[in-house]
Scaffold this motif. Structure first.
Motif, PDB file in Angstrom:
ATOM      1  N   ILE A 105       0.832  -1.200   0.000  1.00 10.47           N
ATOM      2  CA  ILE A 105       0.000   0.000   0.000  1.00 10.47           C
ATOM      3  C   ILE A 105       0.871   1.256   0.000  1.00 10.47           C
ATOM      4  CG2 ILE A 105      -1.646   1.348   1.381  1.00 10.47           C
ATOM      5  CD1 ILE A 105      -2.811  -1.362   2.329  1.00 10.47           C
ATOM      6  N   LEU A 106       1.935   1.226   0.795  1.00 10.83           N
ATOM      7  CA  LEU A 106       2.812   2.390   0.903  1.00 10.83           C
ATOM      8  C   LEU A 106       3.660   2.617  -0.349  1.00 10.83           C
ATOM      9  CD1 LEU A 106       4.046   2.067   4.603  1.00 10.83           C
ATOM     10  CD2 LEU A 106       2.438   3.732   3.670  1.00 10.83           C
ATOM     11  N   SER A 107       3.699   1.640  -1.241  1.00  7.23           N
ATOM     12  CA  SER A 107       4.466   1.809  -2.484  1.00  7.23           C
ATOM     13  C   SER A 107       3.688   2.579  -3.551  1.00  7.23           C
ATOM     14  CB  SER A 107       4.873   0.436  -3.039  1.00  7.23           C
ATOM     15  OG  SER A 107       3.719  -0.285  -3.483  1.00  7.23           O
ATOM     16  N   ASP A 108       2.405   2.839  -3.300  1.00 11.18           N
ATOM     17  CA  ASP A 108       1.553   3.556  -4.248  1.00 11.18           C
ATOM     18  C   ASP A 108       1.887   5.048  -4.188  1.00 11.18           C
ATOM     19  OD1 ASP A 108      -0.504   4.806  -5.664  1.00 11.18           O
ATOM     20  OD2 ASP A 108      -2.051   3.470  -4.896  1.00 11.18           O
ATOM     21  N   TRP A 109       2.167   5.665  -5.325  1.00 13.83           N
ATOM     22  CA  TRP A 109       2.546   7.080  -5.344  1.00 13.83           C
ATOM     23  C   TRP A 109       1.447   7.975  -4.783  1.00 13.83           C
ATOM     24  CZ3 TRP A 109      -0.064  11.070  -7.658  1.00 13.83           C
ATOM     25  CH2 TRP A 109      -1.044  10.741  -8.594  1.00 13.83           C
ATOM     26  N   LYS A 110       0.185   7.568  -4.953  1.00 17.25           N
ATOM     27  CA  LYS A 110      -0.930   8.387  -4.464  1.00 17.25           C
ATOM     28  C   LYS A 110      -0.943   8.417  -2.936  1.00 17.25           C
ATOM     29  CE  LYS A 110      -3.968   5.967  -6.773  1.00 17.25           C
ATOM     30  NZ  LYS A 110      -3.030   5.108  -7.540  1.00 17.25           N
ATOM     31  N   ILE A 111      -0.573   7.299  -2.330  1.00 17.41           N
ATOM     32  CA  ILE A 111      -0.465   7.259  -0.875  1.00 17.41           C
ATOM     33  C   ILE A 111       0.646   8.194  -0.415  1.00 17.41           C
ATOM     34  CG2 ILE A 111       0.060   5.798   1.121  1.00 17.41           C
ATOM     35  CD1 ILE A 111      -2.602   5.064  -0.041  1.00 17.41           C
ATOM     36  N   LEU A 112       1.788   8.112  -1.079  1.00 16.66           N
ATOM     37  CA  LEU A 112       2.951   8.905  -0.681  1.00 16.66           C
ATOM     38  C   LEU A 112       2.711  10.400  -0.844  1.00 16.66           C
ATOM     39  CD1 LEU A 112       5.802   6.685  -2.198  1.00 16.66           C
ATOM     40  CD2 LEU A 112       4.951   6.726   0.149  1.00 16.66           C
ATOM     41  N   ILE A 113       2.118  10.803  -1.958  1.00 18.21           N
ATOM     42  CA  ILE A 113       1.905  12.232  -2.207  1.00 18.21           C
ATOM     43  C   ILE A 113       0.902  12.812  -1.212  1.00 18.21           C
ATOM     44  CG2 ILE A 113      -0.023  12.110  -3.838  1.00 18.21           C
ATOM     45  CD1 ILE A 113       3.026  14.352  -4.310  1.00 18.21           C
ATOM     46  N   GLY A 114      -0.018  11.966  -0.705  1.00 15.73           N
ATOM     47  CA  GLY A 114      -0.970  12.435   0.298  1.00 15.73           C
ATOM     48  C   GLY A 114      -0.269  12.935   1.554  1.00 15.73           C
ATOM     49  N   GLY A 115       0.832  12.264   1.927  1.00 16.29           N
ATOM     50  CA  GLY A 115       1.603  12.708   3.085  1.00 16.29           C
ATOM     51  C   GLY A 115       2.257  14.057   2.847  1.00 16.29           C
ATOM     52  N   VAL A 116       2.734  14.298   1.627  1.00 14.43           N
ATOM     53  CA  VAL A 116       3.393  15.565   1.296  1.00 14.43           C
ATOM     54  C   VAL A 116       2.372  16.700   1.274  1.00 14.43           C
ATOM     55  CG1 VAL A 116       4.825  16.778  -0.392  1.00 14.43           C
ATOM     56  CG2 VAL A 116       5.124  14.317  -0.046  1.00 14.43           C
ATOM     57  N   GLY A 118       0.834  10.632   9.968  1.00 18.56           N
ATOM     58  CA  GLY A 118       2.139  10.372  10.561  1.00 18.56           C
ATOM     59  C   GLY A 118       3.255  11.102   9.840  1.00 18.56           C
ATOM     60  N   PHE A 119       3.331  10.938   8.526  1.00 19.74           N
ATOM     61  CA  PHE A 119       4.372  11.615   7.750  1.00 19.74           C
ATOM     62  C   PHE A 119       4.182  13.128   7.803  1.00 19.74           C
ATOM     63  CE2 PHE A 119       5.975  13.482   3.797  1.00 19.74           C
ATOM     64  CZ  PHE A 119       7.292  13.039   3.821  1.00 19.74           C
ATOM     65  N   GLY A 120       2.936  13.565   7.677  1.00 15.07           N
ATOM     66  CA  GLY A 120       2.664  14.997   7.693  1.00 15.07           C
ATOM     67  C   GLY A 120       3.120  15.663   8.969  1.00 15.07           C
ATOM     68  N   ASN A 121       3.021  14.950  10.085  1.00 14.16           N
ATOM     69  CA  ASN A 121       3.369  15.556  11.366  1.00 14.16           C
ATOM     70  C   ASN A 121       4.864  15.687  11.592  1.00 14.16           C
ATOM     71  OD1 ASN A 121       1.168  16.385  13.431  1.00 14.16           O
ATOM     72  ND2 ASN A 121       0.299  14.644  12.328  1.00 14.16           N
ATOM     73  N   ILE A 122       5.667  15.231  10.636  1.00 10.05           N
ATOM     74  CA  ILE A 122       7.084  15.601  10.665  1.00 10.05           C
ATOM     75  C   ILE A 122       7.187  17.124  10.610  1.00 10.05           C
ATOM     76  CG2 ILE A 122       9.260  15.487   9.371  1.00 10.05           C
ATOM     77  CD1 ILE A 122       8.445  12.678   8.480  1.00 10.05           C
ATOM     78  N   GLY A 123       6.197  17.725   9.943  1.00  7.72           N
ATOM     79  CA  GLY A 123       6.142  19.180   9.891  1.00  7.72           C
ATOM     80  C   GLY A 123       6.009  19.809  11.262  1.00  7.72           C
ATOM     81  N   GLY A 124       5.456  19.068  12.228  1.00  6.79           N
ATOM     82  CA  GLY A 124       5.360  19.586  13.587  1.00  6.79           C
ATOM     83  C   GLY A 124       6.736  19.790  14.199  1.00  6.79           C
ATOM     84  N   ILE A 125       7.669  18.888  13.857  1.00  5.75           N
ATOM     85  CA  ILE A 125       9.047  19.026  14.336  1.00  5.75           C
ATOM     86  C   ILE A 125       9.686  20.270  13.726  1.00  5.75           C
ATOM     87  CG2 ILE A 125      11.326  17.949  14.356  1.00  5.75           C
ATOM     88  CD1 ILE A 125       9.918  15.232  14.313  1.00  5.75           C
ATOM     89  N   VAL A 126       9.456  20.464  12.421  1.00  8.63           N
ATOM     90  CA  VAL A 126       9.992  21.644  11.743  1.00  8.63           C
ATOM     91  C   VAL A 126       9.432  22.915  12.364  1.00  8.63           C
ATOM     92  CG1 VAL A 126      10.161  22.866   9.539  1.00  8.63           C
ATOM     93  CG2 VAL A 126      10.275  20.362   9.573  1.00  8.63           C
ATOM     94  N   ALA A 127       8.114  22.920  12.594  1.00 11.87           N
ATOM     95  CA  ALA A 127       7.457  24.129  13.104  1.00 11.87           C
ATOM     96  C   ALA A 127       7.952  24.519  14.482  1.00 11.87           C
ATOM     97  CB  ALA A 127       5.944  23.919  13.134  1.00 11.87           C
ATOM     98  N   THR A 128       8.183  23.534  15.355  1.00 14.77           N
ATOM     99  CA  THR A 128       8.567  23.851  16.726  1.00 14.77           C
ATOM    100  C   THR A 128       9.962  24.440  16.820  1.00 14.77           C
ATOM    101  OG1 THR A 128       9.223  21.535  17.034  1.00 14.77           O
ATOM    102  CG2 THR A 128       7.039  22.171  17.803  1.00 14.77           C
ATOM    103  N   PHE A 129      10.825  24.138  15.850  1.00 18.10           N
ATOM    104  CA  PHE A 129      12.166  24.717  15.852  1.00 18.10           C
ATOM    105  C   PHE A 129      12.297  25.885  14.877  1.00 18.10           C
ATOM    106  CE2 PHE A 129      13.471  20.705  17.880  1.00 18.10           C
ATOM    107  CZ  PHE A 129      14.239  21.233  18.922  1.00 18.10           C
ATOM    108  N   ALA A 130      11.189  26.253  14.233  1.00 18.21           N
ATOM    109  CA  ALA A 130      11.226  27.359  13.274  1.00 18.21           C
ATOM    110  C   ALA A 130      11.105  28.715  13.968  1.00 18.21           C
ATOM    111  CB  ALA A 130      10.102  27.198  12.249  1.00 18.21           C
ATOM    112  N   PHE A 131      10.326  28.747  15.049  1.00 14.61           N
ATOM    113  CA  PHE A 131      10.089  30.004  15.759  1.00 14.61           C
ATOM    114  C   PHE A 131      10.945  30.021  17.030  1.00 14.61           C
ATOM    115  CE2 PHE A 131       6.515  29.421  13.015  1.00 14.61           C
ATOM    116  CZ  PHE A 131       6.130  30.699  12.632  1.00 14.61           C
ATOM    117  N   LEU A 132      12.137  30.585  16.915  1.00 12.72           N
ATOM    118  CA  LEU A 132      13.103  30.595  18.008  1.00 12.72           C
ATOM    119  C   LEU A 132      13.006  31.891  18.803  1.00 12.72           C
ATOM    120  CD1 LEU A 132      16.160  29.163  16.046  1.00 12.72           C
ATOM    121  CD2 LEU A 132      14.579  27.912  17.534  1.00 12.72           C
TER     122      LEU A 132
END
Length: 498
Positions: A274-285, A414-428
């Protein structure tokens, strides 16, 4: 029994006739054939499913971001979080288990019943929030935030997975947006509640920030116990619908997205496939691109408002209106999206609104521009939190079968929330009050989301055309062979909603 279909039941990209396979996915299911009043049934489902999940996620999001309200009442000073990036690390530790356990949590949810799993998680993250009110140092709050992320991991994808199992794609967006707008309601409610709790500073020897965690966590834990009896299960197991209603729901959803295979087995191999499907992957981005501005706003907007010169309690109150406006635009966008039976443009328009807001915050500064900066916060909240539910609904409802929904929604969140890590260190803190890095990253990731939405739209449009022309790679197989493969949205008859 062969049921007739009508054109009004075909969403753009919905399940349509494709040669001899039309009998498998009939497109329209007549409720009269099942002795069901569809309008009354939908009202019953809406009453039992949506409000419960909204309250659940409102409290989950509130417990996740109330640390931004607590920070205005002395949390950083009391726990020694003023040095370097300690506060940012406390924010980011939440996302480590939250990201890793999204898919496993959805698999557990599929195996067991939602009312058991979701209520247990809700009880535990409520308890973790209470404990956070008694932490004494940097190490203790790090540990508690880690477990808060662990127990919240299944909330968001689990609720979206469950919603996708109750509604057709043309019915889903208003429900998804209303559910997702629990985040905006949580932001508004959190600001009002924190303003009231701020007056408890010193009660029983506790600072106001401790009361924020204790009282909000207690509310969540109590509701979690009650919701063991309230959270709906999947249609296949729900006891509050009749057998005729169950049969109609099953037939209607299969006509829209194919067979659900509720009890189909999931293996590591099937998950990887399922995770090899490009449509699944692009949804995370697509989701990742908006998570950065979403968490950037949720965690740091109180501090941004505070930097405009307001007192802590005034700041809490002034944080409410942007969230309220975001709720209004989200519901308006969802209504028009369902009416038009289209998703792509209704992601791009709010994304542009969000982009405009962050550009204003990045470019315009100074005491003479305070109202302009405050107004930009409205654009940021309204655009970001209106586009996100459209993206998630668009993606989740284009997934056929329980397995693809369980893995796909877990992956996206799950993949999208990697952005949460970026956001928390973006505003210093050292870059306050201008936050150039934070605003630049938000602008960049918003553009990434817009681009990935365009890629997804183009890809599924081309895929629909290919299937219309009978060029799907599996079009040569018989109906029986296709049914045995549990293809979900990869079935030649399936048409993606664009």
């Amino acid at each position: 029994m062969k049921l007739e279909k009508t054109s009004k039941d075909f969403p753009r990209g919905g399940v349509e006739a494709a040669g001899d396979l039309v009998e498998e996915y009939p497109g329209y299911v007549d409720p009269n054939a099942y002795g069901v009043n569809e309008k009354r049934l939908m009202a019953k489902i809406d009453f039992r499913v949506v409000p419960v999940l909204c309250i659940l996620y409102l409290l989950a999001f509130l417990d996740r971001v109330n640390i931004s309200n607590a920070a205005l009442y002395g949390l950083k000073e009391d726990l020694g979080l003023l040095e370097g990036t300690k506060y940012n690390t406390v924010l980011v530790i939440f996302f480590v288990p939250y990201i890793l356990f999204e898919i496993p949590s959805n698999i557990i949810l599929k195996k067991f019943k939602p009312h058991m799993w979701l209520s247990a998680c809700m009880l535990m993250f409520g308890v973790m929030t209470i404990i956070m009110g008694f932490t004494q140092n940097y190490g203790s709050i790090l540990a508690v935030r880690f477990f808060l992320g662990l127990f919240e991991a299944g909330m968001f994808p689990g609720c979206f997975y469950l919603l996708a199992c109750w509604y057709k794609r043309t019915e889903a967006q208003k429900r998804y947006s209303f559910f997702f707008s629990s985040t905006t309601l949580a932001g508004a409610f959190g600001g009002l509640l924190a303003a009231a709790i701020g007056k408890m500073d010193g009660v029983r020897g506790y600072r106001a920030w401790r009361w924020v965690f204790i009282l909000e966590g207690l509310l969540t834990a109590v509701v979690g116990l009650i919701f063991y009896f309230c959270i709906p299960d999947f249609p296949e197991e729900a006891k509050w619908i009749t057998e005729d209603e169950r049969a109609f729901i099953k037939a209607k959803l299969e006509a829209d997205t194919g067979e659900s295979h509720r009890h189909g087995k999931m293996t590591a191999k099937s998950v990887l496939k399922i995770l090899s499907d490009w449509k699944i992957l692009i949804g995370g981005v697509m989701y990742l691109g908006l998570i950065v501005p979403a968490y950037g706003y949720a965690y740091f907007s109180p501090q941004i408002v505070r930097n405009l010169g307001y007192s802590p309690i005034q700041t809490q109150l002034r944080s409410v209106p942007p969230w309220a406006c975001a709720f209004g635009l989200a519901m308006l966008t969802a209504t028009f999206s369902d009416f038009m039976r289209h998703r792509f443009l209704f992601t791009i328009i709010p994304i542009c609104i969000s982009l405009a807001g962050f550009i204003v915050l990045f470019k315009i500064h100074g005491p003479v521009n305070i109202m302009t900066q405050y107004s930009a916060l409205f654009l940021c909240a309204m655009g970001t939190y209106s586009a996100m539910p459209i993206i998630i609904c668009w993606y989740a409802c284009n997934l056929g079968s329980h397995a693809r929904r369980a893995v796909g929604t877990g992956w996206q969140v799950g993949f999208g929330n990697i952005g949460g890590i970026v956001a928390t260190f973006a505003f210093l803190a050292k870059e306050a009050p201008l936050y150039p890095t934070g605003y630049k990253l938000c602008i960049s990731f918003i553009c990434l989301s817009a681009l990935s939405c365009a890629v997804y739209f183009t890809g599924i449009t081309l895929e629909n055309k290919k299937r219309d022309q009978g060029k799907h790679k599996l079009s040569h197989l018989s109906k029986e062979e296709l049914s045995a493969m549990e293809l979900g949205d990869d079935h030649p008859v399936f048409r993606y909603m664009t």
